[in-house]
Design an enzyme around this catalytic site. Sequence first.
Site, PDB file in Angstrom:
ATOM      1  NE  ARG A  88      -8.312  -0.155   1.049  1.00 31.83           N
ATOM      2  CZ  ARG A  88      -8.448   0.850   1.888  1.00 31.83           C
ATOM      3  NH1 ARG A  88      -8.984   1.987   1.492  1.00 31.83           N
ATOM      4  NH2 ARG A  88      -8.044   0.748   3.124  1.00 31.83           N
ATOM      5  CB  CYS A  97     -28.588  -4.751  -7.308  1.00 31.52           C
ATOM      6  SG  CYS A  97     -29.159  -3.908  -8.771  1.00 31.52           S
ATOM      7  CD  GLU A  98     -25.035  -7.011  -2.782  1.00 25.73           C
ATOM      8  OE1 GLU A  98     -25.333  -6.900  -1.571  1.00 25.73           O
ATOM      9  OE2 GLU A  98     -25.104  -8.081  -3.409  1.00 25.73           O
ATOM     10  CE1 TYR A 100      -3.630  -5.282  -0.791  1.00 19.05           C
ATOM     11  CE2 TYR A 100      -3.049  -3.146   0.130  1.00 19.05           C
ATOM     12  CZ  TYR A 100      -2.760  -4.476  -0.072  1.00 19.05           C
ATOM     13  OH  TYR A 100      -1.600  -4.998   0.430  1.00 19.05           O
ATOM     14  NE  ARG A 105      -2.992  -0.118   3.167  1.00 17.23           N
ATOM     15  CZ  ARG A 105      -4.179  -0.652   2.898  1.00 17.23           C
ATOM     16  NH1 ARG A 105      -5.054   0.013   2.178  1.00 17.23           N
ATOM     17  NH2 ARG A 105      -4.500  -1.849   3.367  1.00 17.23           N
ATOM     18  CE1 TYR A 113     -10.319  -5.374   4.109  1.00 12.79           C
ATOM     19  CE2 TYR A 113      -9.636  -3.631   2.609  1.00 12.79           C
ATOM     20  CZ  TYR A 113      -9.608  -4.951   3.001  1.00 12.79           C
ATOM     21  OH  TYR A 113      -8.863  -5.831   2.284  1.00 12.79           O
TER      22      TYR A 113
HETATM   23  C1  LIG Z   1      -0.534  -7.877   1.952  1.00 11.53           C
HETATM   24  C2  LIG Z   1       0.824  -8.265   2.396  1.00 11.53           C
HETATM   25  C3  LIG Z   1       1.867  -7.337   2.366  1.00 11.53           C
HETATM   26  C4  LIG Z   1       1.676  -5.889   1.986  1.00 11.53           C
HETATM   27  O1  LIG Z   1       0.941  -5.208   2.950  1.00 11.53           O
HETATM   28  P1  LIG Z   1       0.743  -3.620   2.835  1.00 11.53           P
HETATM   29  O2  LIG Z   1      -0.103  -3.301   3.999  1.00 11.53           O
HETATM   30  O3  LIG Z   1       0.061  -3.366   1.548  1.00 11.53           O
HETATM   31  O4  LIG Z   1       2.087  -3.000   2.916  1.00 11.53           O
HETATM   32  C5  LIG Z   1       3.126  -7.772   2.727  1.00 11.53           C
HETATM   33  N1  LIG Z   1       3.351  -9.054   3.093  1.00 11.53           N
HETATM   34  C6  LIG Z   1       2.369  -9.972   3.143  1.00 11.53           C
HETATM   35  C7  LIG Z   1       2.672 -11.359   3.563  1.00 11.53           C
HETATM   36  C8  LIG Z   1       1.074  -9.609   2.797  1.00 11.53           C
HETATM   37  O5  LIG Z   1       0.092 -10.511   2.864  1.00 11.53           O
END
Ligand SMILES: *Cc1c(COP(=O)(O)O)cnc(C)c1O
Length: 407
Positions: free
Chosen positions: A305, A335-336, A363, A269, A309
């Site tokens: 997202r 339709c949700e 994401y 991210r 979340y």
């Molecule tokens: C999703 C994931 C990441 C990356 O996570 P971020 O929050 O996007 O930095 C790194 N390692 C593993 C094992 C993951 O599942």
Amino acid sequence: MTLSCEHISYTALAEQFGTPLYVYSQSAIDEAFARYQTAFAALNPLICYAVKANGNLSVLRRFARLGSGFDIVSGGELARVLAAGGDAGKTIFSGVGKTEAEIEYALTAGVKCFNVESLPELERINRVAGRLNRTAPVSLRINPDVDAQTHPYISTGLKANKFGIAVQDAPAAYARAAALPHLRVTGIDCHIGSQLLDSAPLTEAAERLLVLVDNLAAQGIVPEHIDLGGGIGIPYRADETAPDLSAYAADIAKLLAGRPLSLILEPGRSLIGNAGVLLTRVEFVKHNGDKNFVIVDAAMNDLMRPTLYQAYHHIEPAETPSVAPFEADIVGPVCETGDFLAQGRSIAAQAGDLLVVHGAGAYAASMASNYNTRPRAAEVLVSGSEAKLVRARETVAGMLAAEQACL
Ligand SMILES: *Cc1c(COP(=O)(O)O)cnc(C)c1O
């Protein structure tokens, strides 16, 4: 006011490529990667971009060019990395459910390491490696039982989560790994969650892993690397600030001082999230009693997202609006009831306006679906005044091609 990505206005991009549209900025990607390199320079880490955040081939190629390695969670993601020109030797294979076929593919490609999450997985990797007459490099993903203080669905480092091997079970798991003939223990790793706005839990996890490293030395097991996973958050709201990467790096440098351990990081991210937006056009403004809805052409299938979340994405008009702001839910056509991009937002928009949904680099496209038979949106990568289509908009014909009406 006209909002732009680098030197191209969002309005021009929407006109050229249509909406909904994901737009990524190459310079923002470069800058995010450079921030990691600068902050962690003293530790010379291998930065393994987490492909699941955004696996577009052009995005991966850019990271490969910058010298990045990759963190993958499926054979499909390995195929993406290789197709984009990434280096298997800098690729880490994570995930709780690796299949025999995926393990074989990764071993043959020569990945740097398997991050192993359970005893049965150790046995499986050993079996596949034996069959291929190879030795598999393995690290054990430790669940350090620290609270990442993030949304429960993106918290992965608590005892209650499905991820990793519990700290107290780790010595026995390492002993088993060391005893299996086709495995070579190379590392120790963790990943405690995502969207952490405070790096303290990450540092605490590192501390717990190092206690384990010291205990393993007594067993004659000496990992070569420590992999602290990803998880660094990004500001989605104006009042949020990202953790200070340099301070985090300094904390880790202190912990690693004098230890013969190389460092691996798996950020996703924080390398791509704020390098992308989702452009969407207003179809209607609808009033139901005293509630207002801005109905746009992007939906939960384009950006999961908020639904998944309760995530916040800042949304604003791409051009100076010609109406006054009002409070509304910004919703898609799916339709949700859960199909919303934002709820209770102050927004100035009318039908035909273009809206910019920020923080949609990570994401977003990678989680998109065809729900409601909606073709997935196009993706564009902007560099300066050049915009390249890096994923064509799907067509309904393409979506139907794999299906048969056979009854
Ligand atoms: C999703 C994931 C990441 C990356 O996570 P971020 O929050 O996007 O930095 C790194 N390692 C593993 C094992 C993951 O599942």
